[in-house]
Design an enzyme around this catalytic site. Structure first.
Site, PDB file in Angstrom:
ATOM      1  N   ASP A   1       0.657  -1.245  -0.138  1.00  0.00           N
ATOM      2  CA  ASP A   1      -0.135   0.118   0.033  1.00  0.00           C
ATOM      3  C   ASP A   1       0.975   1.222   0.051  1.00  0.00           C
ATOM      4  OD1 ASP A   1      -1.400  -2.011   0.407  1.00  0.00           O
ATOM      5  OD2 ASP A   1      -2.826  -1.178   1.883  1.00  0.00           O
TER       6      ASP A   1
ATOM      7  N   GLU B   1       0.853  -8.845  11.882  1.00  0.00           N
ATOM      8  CA  GLU B   1       0.830  -8.554  10.409  1.00  0.00           C
ATOM      9  C   GLU B   1       2.195  -8.180   9.689  1.00  0.00           C
ATOM     10  OE1 GLU B   1      -1.802  -5.268  10.157  1.00  0.00           O
ATOM     11  OE2 GLU B   1      -1.800  -5.170   7.690  1.00  0.00           O
TER      12      GLU B   1
HETATM   13  C1  GLC Z   1      -3.172  -4.511   3.692  1.00  0.00           C
HETATM   14  C2  GLC Z   1      -1.916  -4.847   2.786  1.00  0.00           C
HETATM   15  C3  GLC Z   1      -2.699  -5.797   1.900  1.00  0.00           C
HETATM   16  C4  GLC Z   1      -3.408  -6.884   2.366  1.00  0.00           C
HETATM   17  C5  GLC Z   1      -4.712  -6.268   3.057  1.00  0.00           C
HETATM   18  C6  GLC Z   1      -5.743  -7.394   3.665  1.00  0.00           C
HETATM   19  O1  GLC Z   1      -4.016  -3.425   3.088  1.00  0.00           O
HETATM   20  O2  GLC Z   1      -1.243  -3.913   2.506  1.00  0.00           O
HETATM   21  O3  GLC Z   1      -1.511  -6.233   1.234  1.00  0.00           O
HETATM   22  O4  GLC Z   1      -3.813  -7.523   1.145  1.00  0.00           O
HETATM   23  O5  GLC Z   1      -4.195  -5.498   4.250  1.00  0.00           O
HETATM   24  O6  GLC Z   1      -4.770  -7.937   4.572  1.00  0.00           O
END
Ligand code: GLC
Length: 438
Positions: free
Chosen positions: A168, A410
Site C-alpha cells: 500500500d 501482520e
Molecule cells: C493491507 C496490505 C495488503 C493486504 C490487506 C489485507 O492492505 O497492505 O497487502 O492484502 O491489508 O490483509
C-alpha cells in the site's frame, strides 16, 4: 519461545479463528472481508491441514471474478450494500458480478501458484479435476491482465492504485503520488497541518497505534485515487484518458512472470494449450521486464507508465524480482548482494520492506520498513530457484525464529523482530504452516 509443534498448533488456531463460511478473513476486526493475495497465501498454508478448505478459499475468489476476467482485490461476501460496498460501488461496472459486491481493482496475480500448491496435496485423479476446474478462471484472469492493463502491448502490465501492488504505502508509489498526483485540497490540508483532524474518521488507527499505520495524508491520498477510479466506473479506457497515475510495478510484474510460467505448466499437464495470443503476451513480458533494470544501481525499479521513467525509490519490490524466475542469473547475484548488505536488506530479522539505511525507513510503519512474511516467502522461493539454497535456508530460519518469539502479527520490526500491526494475521499463520511443512 515456542517450539515447532506449538507454532504449528497456534498457526492452525489463527486460521480457525479467522474462518468464515467458505473463505478466511485476514484479521478481525481490521480486515473483515476476503482479499485476493491473502487468500492465495492462506490456501498455500491450509493445504497442509485441510485440502477442502484450501480449495474453497480459492473457489470463493473465482466466484467473484468479473465477466471481463478481473479478479477483485476485496470481496464483500454477503454484505452487498454495506459501508465498504458503498465505498466501491462495483455494481456500476457492467462486468461486476450481481450477487456479490467487490472492489474495482485487482492485487498481485499469485493464483496459478496457489492452485498448483493446493494441487500438490491432492491424489492423482483429484489433482487433474481440480486443475481442469479452475484453469478457465486462471486463463481469463491472465488474459484480462494483458487486454486491460497492457494497452500498448509493451509486455508490462500497469497498476492504477498502490493497493493493487499489495504494498500500500511503498515509497516509489507514495513519492509519485505526492510529487505529481496530490489534489489541491489535500495539498492544503498537508501545508496547514490539519491532517490530525482526519484521524477522527479513521477506523484502523482506533485498532492499531497510529505510528504503525500510514499517515493520514497518505490515507487521504489513497482514498482520493480510489474515488477517481470509481468516478470512471473502473473502466480502464476512461481512467487512462483522464488520469496519469499508472505505474508498471516491479513486484506485480515479477509475480505475473512466475505465475505465467506456472499457468503454462498447468496447461501442459491437463493438455489444454494456451491461445497463441496469450502465449505471445507472456513471452513479451520476459524481455520487457529487463527494461526495469537500472545498471547504475544494479537493481530493478517500478516504472511510470507514460514517460517510462524509473521510480528510483528503494523498496522490497527490487528483491521480489527474484521470485520471477526469469531474470538473468547475474542480476539475481546483484540482488543477493543487497540482501546481504547490512545497510540495505541484511538486518537482524530480514527482509525489511525498505532498506534500513534509507531515509524512508521506520521499523514499525507498515510497508515503509517492517518485515512481512509473504515477502519473505516469495524471496525464499526465488532464492532457492536461483541456486542460493543456503541463503534461502538462513532466511527461513530467521523468519521462523521471529514467529516463535512473537507470534502471528501482520508485520515485524526488522531490527529486533518485535510485532506490529494486526494480531492473529492469517497469511502470517498460513505461511508459517508452509515453512514448517515444506
Ligand atoms: C493491507 C496490505 C495488503 C493486504 C490487506 C489485507 O492492505 O497492505 O497487502 O492484502 O491489508 O490483509
Amino acid at each position: 519461545m515456542m517450539d515447532d509443534s506449538e507454532l504449528q498448533q497456534q498457526a492452525e488456531q489463527v486460521l480457525h479463528l479467522n474462518a468464515r463460511n467458505s473463505y478466511t478473513i485476514p484479521a478481525d476486526p481490521l480486515y473483515p472481508h476476503q482479499w485476493l493475495w491473502d487468500s492465495a497465501f492462506i490456501s498455500i498454508g491450509l493445504r497442509h491441514v485441510d485440502t477442502e478448505r484450501a480449495k474453497n478459499e480459492l473457489l470463493s475468489l473465482f466466484e467473484a471474478q468479473w465477466s471481463n476476467g478481473m479478479i477483485p482485490h476485496v470481496i464483500h461476501h454477503g454484505k452487498n450494500k454495506g459501508r465498504d460496498g458503498n465505498i466501491w460501488r462495483s455494481w456500476m461496472n457492467p462486468h461486476a458480478p450481481e450477487a456479490i459486491s467487490t472492489s474495482g481493482i485487482t492485487q498481485p496475480p499469485i493464483l496459478a501458484e496457489a492452485v498448483l500448491r493446493v494441487a500438490d496435496g491432492l491424489k492423482k485423479h483429484e489433482r487433474k479435476s481440480w486443475l481442469k476446474l479452475v484453469y478457465p478462471n486462471l486463463v481469463r484472469y491472465h488474459q484480462w491482465l494483458y487486454t486491460d492493463r497492457d494497452p500498448h502491448n509493451e509486455g508490462l502490465v500497469l497498476q492504477v492504485h498502490p493497493w493493487e501492488t499489495g504494498l500500500d504505502n511503498t515509497p516509489p508509489w507514495m513519492r509519485e503520488l505526492h510529487d505529481h498526483q496530490l489534489p489541491l485540497w489535500i495539498q492544503a490540508v498537508k501545508s496547514m497541518r490539519l491532517s490530525p483532524l482526519f484521524n477522527l474518521f479513521r477506523n484502523d488507527t482506533k485498532i492499531i497505534p497510529a505510528h504503525q499505520r500510514m499517515t493520514s495524508i497518505d490515507a487521504l491520498a489513497l482514498y482520493s485515487v480510489q474515488r477517481r477510479l470509481r468516478r470512471k466506473n473502473y473502466d480502464i479506457k476512461r481512467i487512462l484518458a483522464h488520469s496519469l497515475f499508472a505505474i508498471e510495478d516491479v513486484s506485480f510484474n515479477a509475480i505475473l512472470l512466475r505465475n505465467n510460467q506456472l499457468l503454462r505448466d498447468i496447461a501442459e499437464e491437463i493438455k489444454q494449450p494456451l491461445s497463441q495470443h496469450l502465449a505471445d503476451d507472456m513471452t513479451r513480458t520476459e524481455s520487457a521486464f529487463e527494461q526495469l533494470w537500472d545498471p547504475y544501481s544494479s537493481q530493478y525499479y517500478s516504472r511510470e507508465f507514460v514517460s517510462h521513467r524509473l521510480l528510483k525509490e528503494p523498496s522490497i519490490g527490487a528483491l521480489i524480482a527474484l521470485y520471477s524466475g526469469t531474470i538473468p542469473q547475474k542480476n539475481a547475484d546483484q540482488l543477493v548482494k543487497m540482501l546481504e548488505d547490512e545497510q540495505m536488506f541484511g538486518s537482524a530479522f530480514p527482509v525489511p520492506s525498505v532498506p534500513v539505511g534509507s531515509d524512508w525507513f521506520q521499523e514499525h510503519t507498515y510497508w515503509q520498513g517492517p518485515t512481512w512474511i509473504n515477502a519473505n516467502w516469495l524471496i525464499i522461493d526465488g532464492l532457492e530457484r536461483y541456486g542460493y539454497k543456503d541463503h534461502a535456508a538462513a532466511l527461513k530460519q530467521s523468519t521462523l525464529e521471529m514467529l516463535k518469539r512473537h507470534g502471528f502479527s501482520e508485520y515485524f520490526s526488522p531490527l529486533d523482530g518485535s510485532p506490529a500491526g494486526a494480531q492473529n494475521f492469517s497469511w502470517t499463520a498460513a505461511l508459517t504452516l508452509d515453512l514448517l511443512n515444506q
